[in-house]
Design a protein around this motif. Sequence first.
Motif, short mmCIF file in Angstrom:
data_model
loop_
_atom_site.label_atom_id
_atom_site.label_comp_id
_atom_site.label_asym_id
_atom_site.label_seq_id
_atom_site.Cartn_x
_atom_site.Cartn_y
_atom_site.Cartn_z
N GLN A 35 0.76 -1.38 0.16
CA GLN A 35 0.12 -0.07 -0.03
C GLN A 35 0.81 1.34 -0.05
O GLN A 35 0.69 2.13 -0.76
CB GLN A 35 -0.83 0.19 1.12
N GLU A 36 1.87 1.31 0.86
CA GLU A 36 2.98 2.38 0.87
C GLU A 36 3.25 2.71 -0.39
O GLU A 36 3.54 3.98 -1.00
CB GLU A 36 3.99 2.03 2.00
N ASN A 39 0.92 4.16 -2.80
CA ASN A 39 0.46 5.43 -2.44
C ASN A 39 1.58 6.56 -3.04
O ASN A 39 1.26 7.57 -3.43
CB ASN A 39 0.44 5.65 -0.88
N ASN A 40 2.76 5.90 -3.01
CA ASN A 40 3.97 6.78 -3.36
C ASN A 40 4.36 6.79 -5.03
O ASN A 40 5.42 7.04 -5.34
CB ASN A 40 5.12 6.51 -2.52
N LYS A 41 3.56 5.63 -5.54
CA LYS A 41 3.52 5.54 -6.86
C LYS A 41 5.05 5.06 -7.25
O LYS A 41 5.74 5.40 -8.38
CB LYS A 41 3.32 6.67 -7.81
N LYS A 204 -5.59 -0.44 -1.84
CA LYS A 204 -6.32 0.69 -2.23
C LYS A 204 -5.67 1.40 -3.41
O LYS A 204 -4.78 1.89 -3.36
CB LYS A 204 -6.93 1.71 -1.32
N LYS A 205 -6.39 1.25 -4.77
CA LYS A 205 -5.76 1.79 -5.74
C LYS A 205 -5.44 3.53 -5.76
O LYS A 205 -6.53 4.22 -5.47
CB LYS A 205 -6.02 1.40 -6.90
#
Length: 205
Positions: A35-36, A39-41, A204-205
């Motif tokens: 997820q991290e 979130n940071n792409k 979560k995308k």
Amino acid sequence: MSHYTVLNDFISNLDTQSIAAERKQTLLLLVDYIQEKVNNKRPIRLNFICTHNSRRSHLSQVWAQTMSHNFGIKNVACYSGGTEATALFPMVAATLANTGFEVKMLSEGKNPVYCINFHENEHPVIGFSKTMDDDFNPKSDFAAIMTCSQADEGCPFVPGAEKRIPITYEDPKVFDNTPQQAEKYNERSKQIATEMFYVFSQIKK
């Protein structure tokens, strides 16, 4: 009808309710890592590590790559390695083929190389036994997922890993050359599939 109908049916019948609450806590370490990165792409590199890189680490690598695609999580590259190299155990290839993967042997010998396809438009997983620091594997910015307690205890330090996550599985090897062999490999494969399904379903995308 898609060539991968059997595989897709298998995936759609997985039951994440079968995962114990305590086990989900263990899996959340991997969920949080992925997820991290999302979130940071950032690219997501997962290296599944076992002692011999012959059974559990390959099943985990293949199922994680398949589930990342299943849930549309981009930039995921899954790898596997061992504290030593042996060979991908033939029963692993057979178990995956029976589940609906397209499995081809690319080269024979003591350490055969397999091409394991889960979708007609995606890069296949190349399966063969290698050490965790093999040139085929990432050198930095990856999570080391320890799939066997022996490797978890035996290599406290994984060079280049930014995170180390123990998600260990019982070794189906104990059933080799017994009447239960196929059943136990299927059981382990299904458990790993179910848990990787759960992990990627939480992102979560």
